[in-house]
Design a protein around this motif. Structure first.
Motif, PDB file in Angstrom:
ATOM      1  N   UNK B  26       0.814  -1.223   0.000  1.00 21.33           N
ATOM      2  CA  UNK B  26       0.000   0.000   0.000  1.00 21.33           C
ATOM      3  C   UNK B  26       0.850   1.277   0.000  1.00 21.33           C
ATOM      4  N   UNK B  27       2.094   1.179   0.428  1.00 21.79           N
ATOM      5  CA  UNK B  27       2.967   2.361   0.466  1.00 21.79           C
ATOM      6  C   UNK B  27       4.283   2.049  -0.235  1.00 21.79           C
ATOM      7  N   UNK B  28       4.247   1.609  -1.501  1.00 26.78           N
ATOM      8  CA  UNK B  28       5.463   1.104  -2.150  1.00 26.78           C
ATOM      9  C   UNK B  28       6.546   2.160  -2.329  1.00 26.78           C
ATOM     10  N   UNK B  29       6.168   3.443  -2.309  1.00 30.08           N
ATOM     11  CA  UNK B  29       7.172   4.478  -2.548  1.00 30.08           C
ATOM     12  C   UNK B  29       7.683   5.129  -1.269  1.00 30.08           C
ATOM     13  N   UNK B  30       7.111   4.741  -0.141  1.00 26.66           N
ATOM     14  CA  UNK B  30       7.505   5.417   1.092  1.00 26.66           C
ATOM     15  C   UNK B  30       8.757   4.802   1.707  1.00 26.66           C
ATOM     16  N   UNK B 219      -1.440   3.575  17.937  1.00 26.10           N
ATOM     17  CA  UNK B 219      -1.724   4.468  16.808  1.00 26.10           C
ATOM     18  C   UNK B 219      -2.935   5.332  17.130  1.00 26.10           C
ATOM     19  N   UNK B 220      -3.952   4.721  17.754  1.00 23.08           N
ATOM     20  CA  UNK B 220      -5.176   5.467  18.059  1.00 23.08           C
ATOM     21  C   UNK B 220      -4.955   6.409  19.242  1.00 23.08           C
ATOM     22  N   UNK B 223      -2.496   9.069  18.596  1.00 24.07           N
ATOM     23  CA  UNK B 223      -2.806   9.715  17.321  1.00 24.07           C
ATOM     24  C   UNK B 223      -1.568   9.763  16.406  1.00 24.07           C
ATOM     25  N   UNK B 226      -1.246   8.678   9.749  1.00 19.63           N
ATOM     26  CA  UNK B 226      -0.886   7.765   8.677  1.00 19.63           C
ATOM     27  C   UNK B 226       0.325   8.245   7.867  1.00 19.63           C
ATOM     28  N   UNK B 227       1.105   9.155   8.418  1.00 23.96           N
ATOM     29  CA  UNK B 227       2.348   9.480   7.695  1.00 23.96           C
ATOM     30  C   UNK B 227       3.401   9.997   8.670  1.00 23.96           C
ATOM     31  N   UNK B 250       2.412  -0.437  10.616  1.00 25.10           N
ATOM     32  CA  UNK B 250       0.964  -0.358  10.428  1.00 25.10           C
ATOM     33  C   UNK B 250       0.567   0.996   9.864  1.00 25.10           C
TER      34      UNK B 250
END
Lengths: 579, 579
Positions: B26-30, B219-220, B223, B226-227, B250
């Motif tokens: 889902x994040x192949x370039x990150x 993560x929750x 906070x 997503x980056x 994740x």
């Protein structure tokens, strides 16, 4: 390592009910629900749900019993998402927009022990019950009326009402701990009927575990945060409000409940309560756009909007964003317990021009963190398609939030789970950046001269036209190519000079077809454009392409004869011009 | 309902390994990892972990085998958090700050099949191996050296090195699917030894399910979004970096790895890579405060810091916040697989003065969303204490992230799980707003004339003093009251006028005691203040109160004799003045 047995301290079933207990203990001062003049705190909501559960137990509701509800987004609807499963029973929220006949089919299939009826739908419920057989094999469910909060009606001594159940709930006898009847996280929590455009509705069985994980992944993927104010425009009967019923409790946020989704109600509640988030089908965008006052006050703090259903065209996203709504596009289905894909924003997109950003935003995105896998497979070979953004295949899903199956329908269940995946029937591609884009429902794909044409792609181009408000494209028979696209278009309106009414903007079929030829390969262009006042929709607001296909079948591509004709058929008026 | 069987499409074990596969797709370039000049993308990291797993399988590593690692926060350490459990084996990250003798005790107990050794600790590892018995009953583990990335050493043909294993990994033979050997989510993923201040270290066994849920709840609750760009100052050997190893995957974020945690390294990496998040023990605050250049450039975008361990005093939080770090305080323990409580910010706190905000921030907070329950119980009656912010009891925890137990230690395991909860040994209160606050470790409570005195509360007041850098308070024998508080204090330094060095700020014991009497009940005030250059700490940076207690035991409250004396004992210099 194997000697360490599971014990009570860590072997706890995953269920979203725990979110409510936690909210009541960790956010005791926060507002859980706002509904008109009524307000509740999280401890109050927890207390009410426990009382409800206690009353249900007294009425002999037990594990796997179905409890149906026919209600708008009122507090009772929210509370029942917790109170019913607390007892081990299964909530069955019914789409209130269905007709009595369809609801009767659902009740006959679901066999609920109880039916809760919002006063707004009392008449509908009576009609439904008349359609149900009344015999020993399937006795009528026990009816509970839900009155408007603060203005209860008189009930006869036999009639039960919701607030009465809450009042009678006995917290001393059955402590919350003993009321918690969830021992297996794979037990069902909800029974959600699909809209069933072609056949009888199917009953999707959702598990506690699936609902728990789906609710958490929405918080992460949509970045719901830990102090959201959530406006309920999405019906909670719609896949449990995409599981946001439970997400809001997990976040300790505030639910703003709305009985009717109208522009004045939406904007009033946004202003009054500082709404931060809402989710809706794209139909609501039209309400938002048409009802907006032009005070320009909201751009500083945009409202986060999650949308799903049909892919919103880039043009529409752009417009809604301009009036203060930051849209994230998702993809989900009842069979996967809410959202599956989120179009997560990528930092590098910030450098792109706005229109291109909107195109990227209209894709369905990447899978939620709790979804194990999403793939696009060639339907014949079952091989994954290349990640080229072009090769189409069926979208398949694997993960804990995938339904347990369809109730009493082993055939549909096993078809759905062929090859070890949930087969969605949606046709899509995977882009090199990992984002999935839906090209069509498999049955909506147009096959012209052997080429697959995505109706959604043609619609996207049409939405880019300045005068187009809505567009839907379906296959029309073609003597040479087999099928060819036919577009149904609703034009935008503008206020007349004197402000006395509205008039449609004017354009011609030729103009729209020329526009399409400039913006897509010629073989994909619609050969017919039908102008209508409205597009036919099902009770969830989805456009009924099956109906449009029927209309299109009766049309013939007339490539020889010139001239204009006017046809009225199936309530759709259309003007066709020669190509 | 019961007829719907579990099937492959939804019956998927919960394991954080899936986060890595998802990130790669889902994040192949990150960027997944930055370490000095080295950079990896998520597909590269996934590929490397799969290759590692493939090589481990070739070396006959299988389910429940222990694989130990002695390494700093280098990329290999991160990769092994995925590559090892992929094979069904159990990762055992060892605290690199321990001495050879303690590490030998751990290895003898853990019985690893392999030991991975970062080149920095090659010497230590050799010393450890000399201490281990070498016989058939427990053969030495297979040693794998981890060289500095980009500057490999020469290895003999018998020696195995990490990059060699990665290179030899065969992805064609063993596809990633067949390498995924996790079939039961309750299987162990990690074996984490507690620091063991009193007895031999205990091996905490963490499950895949527990790690998965703990990683999501961070993560929750924190906070993380997503980056994120996450700077590794917290050692990954410390409860798997509070499970953030898995959280970052994740989120599809970026790991900035650091070999040495120094102020220049921290600030350089923050500036170079746009760090958004870091977690650390409060000791790192001192590094941050002392190493800060005064360019004031960071206040616009504060770095989110999660801290745990000893509760940070309000004064310290305030100072760190002023230089651009937004601190969230959490509470966790190895036995609960990372964080348990987060001090979530409440909107109504915004209206309070800054100092009061900091006091609220120093509380441990509310339970993570995936923690089933946290309570404070009277240790005698096992009843919950009232939520009054005053009544103390033991903090107990229930939830899926609670450890499976201690390896080969049924006695400690069953003591730990008494009454169906994880008993933490930490003494705390619950405030009316639901926030838990730790008052002390049960063994650190000071009992004076029958009154419980929280050493942490006395420390909090001392930290409010302008000249105090660090403070630790322990019990000292008292002829009348049984015990009385004794404070160990490190004073702040200031640069001398000519910038050639530093000198300690000056204050007196009397001054500090007077300050305490103005700010807390008299019975709680320290009767002795010991000034030191440094406080004794264990390998995780925790202050060793047991050592301070030993020092305090040798002191006598001298309420009669006036005068000054200077004492040197246990490396602690102190000046005491008459009260």
């Amino acid at each position: 390592m194997d000697k360490l047995a599971l014990c009570e301290a860590h072997n706890v079933p995953l269920t979203p009910i725990t979110f409510l207990k936690r909210a009541s203990e960790c956010y005791p001062n926060r507002t859980s629900i706002i509904y008109g003049q009524s307000r509740f705190t999280w401890p109050q909501t927890y207390d009410r749900c426990c009382r409800l559960a206690s009353s249900l137990l007294t009425l002999n509701i037990t594990r796997n019993d179905v409890v149906s509800i026919l209600a708008s987004n009122v507090p009772a609807m929210y509370e029942m998402h917790f109170g019913v499963p607390m007892t081990g029973a299964v909530l069955n929220p019914i789409n209130t927009r269905l007709d009595a006949k369809t609801i009767a089919i659902i009740l006959r299939h679901a066999q609920p022990k109880m039916l809760f009826v919002d006063h707004e739908f009392a008449h509908l419920a009576r009609e439904v019950l008349r359609l149900l057989p009344f015999d020993d094999s399937q006795p009528h469910p026990l009816i509970i009326f839900i009155d408007e909060i603060g203005s209860p009606r008189k009930h006869s001594s036999e009639e039960l009402d919701y607030e009465g159940l809450i009042r009678r709930g006995d917290l001393t006898l059955s402590s919350s701990a003993s009321m918690f009847r969830v021992h297996d996280e794979n037990d069902p929590i909800s029974l959600n009927y699909t809209s069933g455009t072609t056949a009888d509705p199917k009953g999707v069985v959702v598990s506690h575990r699936g609902a728990y994980l789906s609710a958490l992944s929405s918080i992460i993927g949509w970045e719901m945060g830990i102090s959201l104010v959530y406006l309920w425009t999405l019906p909670m009967f719609h896949a449990n409000g995409w599981t946001h019923t439970w997400s809001v409790a997990a976040s300790g946020g505030t639910n703003v409940c709305l009985r009717h989704v109208t522009a004045p109600e939406i904007y009033k509640n946004i202003d009054l309560h500082g709404v931060t988030h809402m989710s809706c089908v794209p139909t609501v965008f039209r309400i938002l756009l048409e009802g907006r006052r032009n005070d320009g006050s909201d751009k500083s703090r945009p409202i986060q909007v999650l949308t799903g259903g049909s892919p919103p065209p880039a043009g529409l996203l752009e417009k809604v964003q301009r009036i203060g709504f930051q849209v994230m596009h998702g993809y989900g289905l009842t069979e996967a317990t809410g959202s599956v894909l989120f179009c997560e924003w990528q930092d590098e997109w910030n450098r792109l021009p706005e229109h291109q950003q909107m195109q990227l935003k209209a894709r369905q995105g990447v899978r939620n963190i709790t979804v194990e896998d999403v793939d696009v497979k060639n339907t014949k070979t079952q091989k994954s398609v290349p990640r080229d953004g072009k090769t189409m295949g069926e979208i398949v899903i694997k993960g804990n939030s995938v339904m347990k199956g369809y109730l009493r329908n082993p055939k549909a269940t096993s078809e759905s789970f062929k090859h070890g995946w949930l087969n969605t029937g949606d046709i899509g591609v995977i882009h090199p950046d990992g984002h999935v884009e839906i090209k069509d429902r498999s049955k909506d794909i147009i096959i012209s001269g052997g080429e697959n044409i995505s109706s959604i792609e043609v619609e996207r181009v049409l939405y880019g036209h300045l005068k187009v408000l809505e567009a839907a494209v379906v296959a029309m028979p073609h003597p040479l190519w087999g099928e060819t696209p036919c577009a149904f278009v609703v034009l935008k309106k503008r206020e007349t000079n004197k402000g006395r009414g509205e008039e449609e903007l004017v354009t011609t079929e030729r103009d729209l077809i020329d526009y399409c030829r400039e913006n897509m390969p010629h073989f994909m262009c619609p050969r017919k454009v039908v102008f209508c006042q409205d597009l036919p929709r099902n009770s969830n607001g989805k456009i009924l392409k099956s109906k449009l296909r029927d209309t299109a079948k009766a049309l013939v591509v007339d490539e020889v004869n010139a001239g204009y004709k006017e046809v009225h058929r199936h309530g759709v008026s259309h003007v066709s011009s020669r190509l």
